[in-house]
Design an enzyme around this catalytic site. Sequence first.
Site, short mmCIF file in Angstrom:
data_model
loop_
_atom_site.label_atom_id
_atom_site.label_comp_id
_atom_site.label_asym_id
_atom_site.label_seq_id
_atom_site.Cartn_x
_atom_site.Cartn_y
_atom_site.Cartn_z
N HIS A 18 7.58 59.58 34.06
CA HIS A 18 8.29 58.31 33.85
C HIS A 18 8.14 57.95 32.38
O HIS A 18 7.02 57.80 31.87
CB HIS A 18 7.72 57.20 34.73
CG HIS A 18 8.46 55.91 34.57
ND1 HIS A 18 9.52 55.54 35.38
CD2 HIS A 18 8.31 54.89 33.68
CE1 HIS A 18 9.98 54.38 35.01
NE2 HIS A 18 9.27 53.95 33.97
N CYS A 19 9.25 57.83 31.70
CA CYS A 19 9.24 57.57 30.26
C CYS A 19 9.42 56.08 30.01
O CYS A 19 10.49 55.53 30.30
CB CYS A 19 10.34 58.36 29.56
SG CYS A 19 10.36 58.12 27.76
N PRO A 20 8.42 55.38 29.48
CA PRO A 20 8.57 53.94 29.23
C PRO A 20 9.55 53.64 28.10
O PRO A 20 10.09 52.53 28.04
CB PRO A 20 7.15 53.50 28.85
CG PRO A 20 6.49 54.74 28.33
CD PRO A 20 7.08 55.87 29.11
N GLY A 25 12.77 53.70 29.92
CA GLY A 25 12.74 52.84 31.10
C GLY A 25 13.25 53.51 32.35
O GLY A 25 13.85 52.85 33.21
N GLN A 26 13.02 54.80 32.50
CA GLN A 26 13.55 55.54 33.64
C GLN A 26 12.69 56.77 33.90
O GLN A 26 12.03 57.27 32.99
CB GLN A 26 15.00 55.98 33.36
CG GLN A 26 15.71 56.70 34.48
CD GLN A 26 15.90 55.83 35.70
OE1 GLN A 26 14.97 55.64 36.49
NE2 GLN A 26 17.11 55.31 35.86
#
Length: 353
Positions: free
Chosen positions: A192-194, A197-198
């Site tokens: 999950h890549c902050p 945001g996805q």
Amino acid sequence: MAEPDRKRLYQVWKGSNKLTLIVSHDLQKFLCGGRLIFGPDAGSLFLSTILISSPLVGLCFQCITKLNSDTPDKRVLGMPVLIVTILLGLANMAFLLLTSSRDPGIVPRNARPPEAADGDGEPAAAAATPSTEWVMQTAANPHLRLPRTKDVVVDGGHVVRVKYCDTCLLYRPPRASHCSICNNCVQRFDHHCPWVGQCIGLRNYRFFFLFIATSTFLCFYVFALSWLNIAAQRGSHDGSLLRSMTGEPLSLVLIVYTFVAAWFVGGLTVFHVYLMSTNQTTYENFRYRYDKKENPYDRGVLANVSEVFCTRMPPSMNRFRAWVELSELPCDDDDAPLSSRNKIDLVGTNDEK
């Protein structure tokens, strides 16, 4: 016009906290009538956009100011650089949007757990209860058992073990994992890549790689042009590079900014080049360490890279614009239990128009 007794699946997904156990996290965000789906931390996109666009805006500003200048630096920063910078920036933003706004490969949840067997080999009556109820009943009744893992055969005849997800009420497909932030099981889950945001998964990994690769290229691009711009000013400062640097403070700021950013996005790009060439995900690399044992998905560098960029994008397993009947939704009474009779079909009806 939508009929009064039914709604689109994305409308139920977004607005009904009652469906959290059945559908997904109630903070999932939908735009454009359910055509775009963002993660619960989609607000970080604004920060990422600012971090990317700031050096590009600074470079474009310099190009515009140099257009009316007769100094030698006009040969470095001019109309060609301005056009190329705008095109590269738009491409980078497009890859960011494609990464963050599409279904990464969410596996639809089951309305009830898969059929389990009791001590006599008969289906357990509690198999149609939600996951939380199932865990409680399993603890109270040891005769109810649902295997936590099972073996499946993947391409090449390799046998891999998949786990049962108590939240999604399903055995995860091979290479899928449950994201604790988005609260979804995602196909070929990478991480999950902050910053976008996805979740990064099967359906947006190629766009994520293109996003970080173009970000890395833009760092080197702005860094090199800023140095060339300073070097071109030496003639106006008696050949002194130090005076040229003080005379171009914006270029100096861009050099420092892109130098720091290049270490982050450049290292991330190199790491994902390695993962892509060995057909691994970030999750698998940290959890399974395929370097120390056989990777059942590795088919060679060319085939692995081709799998990411040259294969057809698989369709989404969810039809967010499908219609669901309101009569099948859970009641609004806060004290009413969530029984199997009022669970909706997550896939929806076939009418998506």
